[in-house]
Each structure stands twice: as structure tokens, then as C-alpha cells.
Motif scaffolding. Structure first.
Motif, PDB file in Angstrom:
ATOM      1  N   THR A  80       0.851  -1.183   0.000  1.00 51.65           N
ATOM      2  CA  THR A  80       0.000   0.000   0.000  1.00 51.65           C
ATOM      3  C   THR A  80       0.885   1.231   0.000  1.00 51.65           C
ATOM      4  O   THR A  80       1.772   1.370   0.834  1.00 51.65           O
ATOM      5  CB  THR A  80      -0.922   0.018   1.240  1.00 51.65           C
ATOM      6  OG1 THR A  80      -1.719  -1.168   1.234  1.00 51.65           O
ATOM      7  CG2 THR A  80      -1.819   1.238   1.240  1.00 51.65           C
TER       8      THR A  80
ATOM      9  N   THR B 108       0.690   5.326   0.206  1.00 56.08           N
ATOM     10  CA  THR B 108      -0.236   6.353   0.682  1.00 56.08           C
ATOM     11  C   THR B 108       0.453   7.712   0.673  1.00 56.08           C
ATOM     12  O   THR B 108       1.609   7.830   1.061  1.00 56.08           O
ATOM     13  CB  THR B 108      -0.706   6.013   2.112  1.00 56.08           C
ATOM     14  OG1 THR B 108      -1.186   4.666   2.131  1.00 56.08           O
ATOM     15  CG2 THR B 108      -1.804   6.942   2.574  1.00 56.08           C
ATOM     16  N   ARG B 109      -0.301   8.717   0.248  1.00 60.00           N
ATOM     17  CA  ARG B 109       0.188  10.099   0.270  1.00 60.00           C
ATOM     18  C   ARG B 109      -0.958  11.008   0.694  1.00 60.00           C
ATOM     19  O   ARG B 109      -2.125  10.721   0.433  1.00 60.00           O
ATOM     20  CB  ARG B 109       0.686  10.563  -1.111  1.00 60.00           C
ATOM     21  CG  ARG B 109       1.836   9.773  -1.687  1.00 60.00           C
ATOM     22  CD  ARG B 109       3.150  10.057  -0.947  1.00 60.00           C
ATOM     23  NE  ARG B 109       4.282   9.426  -1.597  1.00 60.00           N
ATOM     24  CZ  ARG B 109       4.725   8.184  -1.341  1.00 60.00           C
ATOM     25  NH1 ARG B 109       4.110   7.424  -0.455  1.00 60.00           N
ATOM     26  NH2 ARG B 109       5.785   7.704  -1.977  1.00 60.00           N
ATOM     27  N   SER B 110      -0.599  12.139   1.315  1.00 64.43           N
ATOM     28  CA  SER B 110      -1.602  13.137   1.675  1.00 64.43           C
ATOM     29  C   SER B 110      -1.351  14.403   0.869  1.00 64.43           C
ATOM     30  O   SER B 110      -0.215  14.711   0.495  1.00 64.43           O
ATOM     31  CB  SER B 110      -1.560  13.437   3.176  1.00 64.43           C
ATOM     32  OG  SER B 110      -0.276  13.887   3.558  1.00 64.43           O
TER      33      SER B 110
ATOM     34  N   SER C  86      -7.915   4.314  -3.428  1.00 66.88           N
ATOM     35  CA  SER C  86      -8.819   4.878  -2.429  1.00 66.88           C
ATOM     36  C   SER C  86      -8.529   6.357  -2.252  1.00 66.88           C
ATOM     37  O   SER C  86      -7.386   6.802  -2.356  1.00 66.88           O
ATOM     38  CB  SER C  86      -8.651   4.185  -1.083  1.00 66.88           C
ATOM     39  OG  SER C  86      -9.230   2.905  -1.112  1.00 66.88           O
TER      40      SER C  86
ATOM     41  N   LEU D 233     -10.397   1.676   1.027  1.00 69.20           N
ATOM     42  CA  LEU D 233     -10.111   2.341   2.294  1.00 69.20           C
ATOM     43  C   LEU D 233     -11.368   2.995   2.850  1.00 69.20           C
ATOM     44  O   LEU D 233     -11.662   2.905   4.038  1.00 69.20           O
ATOM     45  CB  LEU D 233      -9.013   3.386   2.089  1.00 69.20           C
ATOM     46  CG  LEU D 233      -8.516   4.129   3.312  1.00 69.20           C
ATOM     47  CD1 LEU D 233      -7.948   3.163   4.338  1.00 69.20           C
ATOM     48  CD2 LEU D 233      -7.456   5.140   2.901  1.00 69.20           C
TER      49      LEU D 233
ATOM     50  N   LEU E 198      -6.501   2.286   7.802  1.00 69.56           N
ATOM     51  CA  LEU E 198      -5.149   2.410   7.254  1.00 69.56           C
ATOM     52  C   LEU E 198      -4.218   1.317   7.780  1.00 69.56           C
ATOM     53  O   LEU E 198      -3.497   0.684   7.013  1.00 69.56           O
ATOM     54  CB  LEU E 198      -4.576   3.795   7.558  1.00 69.56           C
ATOM     55  CG  LEU E 198      -5.170   4.946   6.749  1.00 69.56           C
ATOM     56  CD1 LEU E 198      -4.878   6.286   7.412  1.00 69.56           C
ATOM     57  CD2 LEU E 198      -4.630   4.921   5.329  1.00 69.56           C
TER      58      LEU E 198
ATOM     59  N   SER F 195      -4.649  -2.022   6.325  1.00 72.07           N
ATOM     60  CA  SER F 195      -4.166  -2.143   4.949  1.00 72.07           C
ATOM     61  C   SER F 195      -2.640  -2.180   4.873  1.00 72.07           C
ATOM     62  O   SER F 195      -2.075  -2.211   3.789  1.00 72.07           O
ATOM     63  CB  SER F 195      -4.699  -0.990   4.089  1.00 72.07           C
ATOM     64  OG  SER F 195      -4.051   0.217   4.426  1.00 72.07           O
TER      65      SER F 195
ATOM     66  N   VAL G  43      -0.490   0.144   6.533  1.00 70.08           N
ATOM     67  CA  VAL G  43       0.175   1.416   6.831  1.00 70.08           C
ATOM     68  C   VAL G  43       0.632   1.388   8.287  1.00 70.08           C
ATOM     69  O   VAL G  43      -0.108   0.970   9.176  1.00 70.08           O
ATOM     70  CB  VAL G  43      -0.785   2.605   6.572  1.00 70.08           C
ATOM     71  CG1 VAL G  43      -0.169   3.925   7.011  1.00 70.08           C
ATOM     72  CG2 VAL G  43      -1.167   2.657   5.102  1.00 70.08           C
TER      73      VAL G  43
ATOM     74  N   TYR H 173      -1.999  10.517   8.806  1.00 70.57           N
ATOM     75  CA  TYR H 173      -2.914  10.648   7.663  1.00 70.57           C
ATOM     76  C   TYR H 173      -4.323  11.013   8.129  1.00 70.57           C
ATOM     77  O   TYR H 173      -4.989  11.858   7.530  1.00 70.57           O
ATOM     78  CB  TYR H 173      -2.942   9.371   6.826  1.00 70.57           C
ATOM     79  CG  TYR H 173      -1.681   9.154   6.029  1.00 70.57           C
ATOM     80  CD1 TYR H 173      -1.212  10.124   5.150  1.00 70.57           C
ATOM     81  CD2 TYR H 173      -0.943   7.991   6.164  1.00 70.57           C
ATOM     82  CE1 TYR H 173      -0.048   9.932   4.423  1.00 70.57           C
ATOM     83  CE2 TYR H 173       0.215   7.783   5.433  1.00 70.57           C
ATOM     84  CZ  TYR H 173       0.665   8.753   4.568  1.00 70.57           C
ATOM     85  OH  TYR H 173       1.809   8.573   3.842  1.00 70.57           O
TER      86      TYR H 173
ATOM     87  N   VAL I  63      -6.328  12.162   1.398  1.00 67.54           N
ATOM     88  CA  VAL I  63      -5.391  11.048   1.348  1.00 67.54           C
ATOM     89  C   VAL I  63      -5.751  10.155   0.168  1.00 67.54           C
ATOM     90  O   VAL I  63      -6.926   9.848  -0.052  1.00 67.54           O
ATOM     91  CB  VAL I  63      -5.436  10.239   2.668  1.00 67.54           C
ATOM     92  CG1 VAL I  63      -4.645   8.937   2.542  1.00 67.54           C
ATOM     93  CG2 VAL I  63      -4.898  11.075   3.821  1.00 67.54           C
TER      94      VAL I  63
ATOM     95  N   ALA J 259      -4.638   6.391  -1.286  1.00 62.56           N
ATOM     96  CA  ALA J 259      -3.934   5.143  -0.985  1.00 62.56           C
ATOM     97  C   ALA J 259      -4.133   4.193  -2.161  1.00 62.56           C
ATOM     98  O   ALA J 259      -5.233   4.097  -2.706  1.00 62.56           O
ATOM     99  CB  ALA J 259      -4.467   4.525   0.301  1.00 62.56           C
TER     100      ALA J 259
END
Length: 178
Positions: free
Chosen positions: A4, A6-8, A33, A83, A103, A106, A108, A116, A126, A128
Motif C-alpha cells: 500500500t 499512501t500520500r496526503s 482509495s 479504504l 489504514l 491495509s 500502513v 494521515y 489522502v 492510498a
């Protein structure tokens, strides 16, 4: 193997752009997501769900299942994907921890999951993506190319304010006036 990524992002529009680019690169809806704040969504829209399309224009077709959900400690958000489904289940008691639980389940890291969730609480979004190791470099390039929030810098700024972790019981966040 699946991972996974993920970025914000500071704005929903940035996150929406990332999702479009991911889809253009062949990433499927089922692997993307999006959970975020949108300027046109507030407490009065929290129960509208599928009616979100009228609020945010063309973005409704962006991902299958895009709608409004209320997440404990965050409030109403525009959300879609696996998500969002997990976080929505958390809102009804199916998963402990709301967005943080979704999160971490998954893959994270818990510290990152708290960050996040707080980023969304404070008005961010966010994205993902579940991806294979082979596809990961392309996904990272797309996500990082959209100038995500620098997680370390932002978390440090939050901590300077006294923040330690996401608190689902915290009052709604109000951005300081400039």
C-alpha cells in the motif's frame, strides 16, 4: 507481493488529479482509495452519500462508489475505494479506529496512519493505492509528482502544536486565521 502506497495532499483537487493520473496509467478503481475534505461538503451534507455528485461536479465519476461518509473524529468526507469502505465500516463499529484502523489494516504503519487521519481532519485528502512491487515505482512517481505533503515536516509542525496522535474525540479542527 502487494503493498500500500499512501500520500496526503493539502487539497481535494490535488488528490483528485492524482487519482485521474493513476487511472490513466492503468491502476484500477478497486486498487485506489481517496478520503478527503472537499470545500463544498460540510456537516449538513453528511447523510447524502450518493448525492455527492451534485456537490463536486465531474468528480463523481472518478471512482466507483464515490460518496460522503462520516468518520469518527473527522466528520463528513468525500470517500471512495477499499479504504473508504473499511473506514465506513469502522464508523458503524465494524473496525476499531475509524480511518486509523482502516489504514493500519491495509498495512500502513500506525504512526503514519495517525498522521494521515489528522491530515484529513485538518482539511487535507489522502490517496492510498494497493499495488504490486512491479507497479509500485510508477505509482510512486505519479503520487510524488503531484507534490504531496511532506509527511515528516507536517508531522513535526503538528507536534510543535502539542499533537501526539489522532484523537477521534477531538473537537472539529478550525484552521487558524492568516
Amino acid at each position: 507481493m502487494t503493498q500500500t502506497i499512501t500520500r496526503s495532499y493539502d487539497t481535494y483537487e490535488q488528490a483528485e488529479s492524482v487519482v485521474r493520473k493513476l487511472k490513466d496509467a492503468g491502476v484500477t478503481d478497486s486498487d485506489i482509495s481517496l478520503v478527503g475534505r472537499h470545500a463544498d461538503v460540510d456537516e449538513s451534507h453528511a447523510g447524502e452519500g450518493a448525492g455527492v455528485g451534485g456537490l463536486i461536479g465531474g468528480a463523481a465519476g472518478l471512482l466507483a462508489g464515490l460518496g460522503l461518509i462520516a468518520i469518527p473524529g473527522i466528520g463528513p468526507v468525500v470517500a471512495a475505494g477499499w479504504l473508504a469502505a473499511t473506514a465506513a465500516g469502522a464508523a458503524t463499529g465494524a473496525v476499531a479506529g475509524g480511518l486509523v484502523g482502516a489504514l493500519t489494516s491495509s498495512g500502513v504503519d500506525e504512526k503514519d496512519a495517525h498522521y494521515y487521519a489528522e491530515a484529513v481532519r485538518r482539511g487535507g485528502s489522502v490517496v492510498a493505492v494497493r499495488t504490486t512491487d512491479e507497479q509500485a515505482p510508477a505509482v510512486v512517481a505519479i503520487m510524488d509528482g503531484a507534490t504531496p505533503i511532506n509527511t515528516v515536516d507536517r508531522r513535526t509542525a503538528y507536534e510543535r502544536e502539542g499533537w501526539t496522535q489522532f484523537d477521534p474525540e477531538a473537537p472539529p479542527y478550525v484552521r487558524p486565521s492568516l
